[in-house]
Design a protein around this motif. Structure first.
Motif, PDB file in Angstrom:
ATOM      1  N   GLY A 161       4.903  -0.684  10.265  1.00  0.00           N
ATOM      2  CA  GLY A 161       3.721   0.131   9.904  1.00  0.00           C
ATOM      3  C   GLY A 161       4.026   1.659  10.037  1.00  0.00           C
ATOM      4  N   GLN A 162       5.350   2.023  10.310  1.00  0.00           N
ATOM      5  CA  GLN A 162       5.702   3.539  10.373  1.00  0.00           C
ATOM      6  C   GLN A 162       5.978   3.901   9.057  1.00  0.00           C
ATOM      7  OE1 GLN A 162       5.258   5.182  13.138  1.00  0.00           O
ATOM      8  NE2 GLN A 162       5.100   3.763  14.502  1.00  0.00           N
ATOM      9  N   LYS A 163       6.014   5.132   9.025  1.00  0.00           N
ATOM     10  CA  LYS A 163       6.573   5.608   7.424  1.00  0.00           C
ATOM     11  C   LYS A 163       7.763   6.321   7.758  1.00  0.00           C
ATOM     12  CE  LYS A 163       2.109   6.580   5.410  1.00  0.00           C
ATOM     13  NZ  LYS A 163       2.082   5.793   4.269  1.00  0.00           N
ATOM     14  N   THR A 211       9.079   8.438   0.472  1.00  0.00           N
ATOM     15  CA  THR A 211       8.221   8.037   1.968  1.00  0.00           C
ATOM     16  C   THR A 211       7.710   6.783   1.636  1.00  0.00           C
ATOM     17  OG1 THR A 211       7.376  10.348   2.401  1.00  0.00           O
ATOM     18  CG2 THR A 211       6.448   8.655   3.457  1.00  0.00           C
ATOM     19  N   PHE A 242       9.083  -3.064   2.654  1.00  0.00           N
ATOM     20  CA  PHE A 242       7.862  -2.025   2.259  1.00  0.00           C
ATOM     21  C   PHE A 242       6.643  -2.412   1.569  1.00  0.00           C
ATOM     22  CE2 PHE A 242      12.342  -0.195   2.234  1.00  0.00           C
ATOM     23  CZ  PHE A 242      12.434   0.566   3.422  1.00  0.00           C
ATOM     24  N   LYS A 243       5.763  -1.428   1.968  1.00  0.00           N
ATOM     25  CA  LYS A 243       4.432  -1.742   1.469  1.00  0.00           C
ATOM     26  C   LYS A 243       4.641  -1.116   0.073  1.00  0.00           C
ATOM     27  CE  LYS A 243       1.620  -1.743   5.784  1.00  0.00           C
ATOM     28  NZ  LYS A 243       0.978  -1.112   6.489  1.00  0.00           N
ATOM     29  N   GLU A 244       5.261   0.045  -0.332  1.00  0.00           N
ATOM     30  CA  GLU A 244       5.189   0.654  -1.732  1.00  0.00           C
ATOM     31  C   GLU A 244       6.089  -0.071  -2.673  1.00  0.00           C
ATOM     32  OE1 GLU A 244       3.978   3.221   1.603  1.00  0.00           O
ATOM     33  OE2 GLU A 244       5.778   1.982   1.199  1.00  0.00           O
ATOM     34  N   THR A 298       6.456   2.900   3.693  1.00  0.00           N
ATOM     35  CA  THR A 298       5.995   2.288   4.773  1.00  0.00           C
ATOM     36  C   THR A 298       6.628   0.913   5.225  1.00  0.00           C
ATOM     37  OG1 THR A 298       3.750   3.457   4.409  1.00  0.00           O
ATOM     38  CG2 THR A 298       3.817   1.602   6.043  1.00  0.00           C
TER      39      THR A 298
END
Length: 135
Positions: free
Chosen positions: A77-79, A21, A47-49, A23
């Motif tokens: 901002g959606q996952k 998953t 992605f943020k991760e 973001t």
């Protein structure tokens, strides 16, 4: 240190049999080189991760449009959940990265009707990438 630490793109080999998953931090149009002598511009997710990005195939673009609407900004901002999908194209085994849905459940839009063509396009982008850790 591993050679795969130098990879900047998410590949099917990196994902293996796991799903992740992630973001969406931003969507950027980037110049890619799908095969020698060919240059094109493709939407790429960041992605943020992880610092690794994902060059979007036509299949993944259609899935994002079905999940979040046709406006690219709507995906920020959606996952999403990504996984490698094993398939055989033109006599070769490939593992393109697919957006398989959102964390709350699988995407209803996975059947795009053009899997063979999209897999061949993905294969050009993913060819020859070594295994490595995603995050």
């Amino acid at each position: 240190m591993k050679w795969s630490d130098f990879e900047t793109r998410i590949t099917g080999a990196m994902l293996g049999n796991k799903s992740y998953t992630l973001t969406i931090a931003e969507v950027v149009i980037e110049e890619v080189h799908p095969r020698p002598g060919v240059t094109s511009k493709c939407p790429t997710l960041h992605f943020k991760e992880t610092s690794k990005s994902l060059v979007l195939s036509p299949t993944n673009c259609r899935i994002l449009a079905r999940l979040f609407g046709d406006d690219v900004a709507g995906s920020k901002g959606q996952k999403i959940v990504v996984a490698a999908q094993s398939m055989r194209v033109a006599g070769r085994d490939t593992m393109p990265v697919r957006i398989i849905g959102v964390p709350s459940g699988p995407a209803a839009a996975l059947d795009t009707g053009d899997a063979e063509r999209d897999a061949a396009e993905d294969d050009d982008l993913l060819d020859g990438k070594p295994e490595g850790a995603l995050l």
